[in-house]
Design an enzyme around this catalytic site. Structure first.
Site, PDB file in Angstrom:
ATOM      1  CE1 TYR A   1       8.973   1.591  13.510  1.00  0.00           C
ATOM      2  CE2 TYR A   1      11.078   1.884  12.411  1.00  0.00           C
ATOM      3  CZ  TYR A   1      10.298   1.937  13.558  1.00  0.00           C
ATOM      4  OH  TYR A   1      10.865   2.330  14.748  1.00  0.00           O
TER       5      TYR A   1
ATOM      6  CG  HIS B   1       9.149   4.257   3.159  1.00  0.00           C
ATOM      7  ND1 HIS B   1       9.818   3.880   4.303  1.00  0.00           N
ATOM      8  CD2 HIS B   1       8.861   3.117   2.491  1.00  0.00           C
ATOM      9  CE1 HIS B   1       9.924   2.565   4.330  1.00  0.00           C
ATOM     10  NE2 HIS B   1       9.358   2.074   3.237  1.00  0.00           N
TER      11      HIS B   1
END
Length: 281
Positions: free
Chosen positions: A32, A37
């Site tokens: 997700y 990230h």
């Protein structure tokens, strides 16, 4: 971008990269993806020839009443974002692949895990240490990339790699935040509009800590109380912990000196968010 679902597949991919003289970077994730990230993936791409992202919601690091079943997942979206970020391979194992029948070996880092999330989430860091050890052994990267929002996790992994004489360089990158200061987290998606507004108290309280220290305050108890009071003043915020500790051992302190961390975990409805600020005093 190659999608590898088995340990054998990702090992073969890395073996081929090594044979070509390429360096390998690993970004361990639970998926997700958000901008935090992507920042890790992009940094890995700048410093390594090949980037591997692991996408695995590790059941071992969730407690029995935590959000394993509800943890946000969107594989196709994640793949598209990873591909756009220049990732070369994504490792997406099943629970059976990572923990086959008869699995009985666990990794535990003591001391550092006695406080903060280690105290409020028993067993969490045993799960983190075990899965990270497995990922480092499977992928054998030159560098592994983690975010500082999970500051205790970063310290645990650094200690793990050092104590077990592992060859990887652990790279810790700064917390990525929304424009209003809220730390990026996959769990932010759980928040209602009201809870999202309330959650800004995390950043406000930590910014107040930094500013108060910069003005000369050194009493850890007073600083902790100030953070707690700011958070508790928000009706929708339920503090799990508020701590001011020394680094790198997360040791209790009375007076700020050297490296220090102010760390908070707060629930907004059923959603638990963490944040921190690190300073050198």
């Amino acid at each position: 971008m190659l999608i590898c679902r088995t340990i054998a597949e990702i090992k073969d991919f890395v073996r081929t990269a090594r044979g070509a003289g390429q360096t390998v970077g690993l970004v361990p994730t639970m998926g997700y993806f958000h901008a935090g990230h992507l920042a890790l993936m992009e940094e890995a791409g700048k410093t390594c020839d090949v980037v591997v992202v692991s996408l695995y919601v590790n059941p071992m690091q969730f407690g029995p009443r935590e959000d394993l079943a509800q943890y946000p997942r969107d594989f196709e979206r994640d793949c598209a974002m990873a591909r756009e970020a220049g990732v070369d391979a994504i490792f997406v194992p099943t629970d059976e692949e990572m923990y086959p029948q008869g699995f009985a070996t666990y990794v535990e880092v003591t001391g550092l895990t006695d406080r903060l999330c280690g105290q409020s989430r028993p067993g969490h860091f045993r799960g983190v240490a075990t899965v990270v050890t497995k990922l480092l052994n499977i992928v054998t990267p030159d560098r592994a990339f983690f975010g500082r929002k999970d500051a205790q996790q970063a310290l645990v992994i650094q200690r793990l790699v050092k104590d077990l004489n592992m060859d990887q360089e652990v790279v810790i990158l700064p917390t990525v935040r929304e424009e209003d200061g809220l730390a990026m987290s996959s769990r932010n998606v759980y928040l209602t509009a009201e809870q999202r507004r309330d959650a800004l108290v995390l950043y406000r309280s930590l910014r107040a800590f930094r500013e108060t220290v910069q003005r000369g305050e050194r009493d850890a108890g007073k600083l902790r109380g100030m953070i707690y009071d700011l958070i508790a003043a928000v009706p929708g915020a339920r503090p799990d912990y508020v701590e001011v500790l020394g680094l790198p051992e997360l040791q209790p302190i009375e007076i700020l000196q050297g490296g220090v961390i102010a760390a908070v975990a707060v629930r907004f409805g059923n959603t638990r968010l963490i944040d921190n600020v690190i300073m050198e005093v």
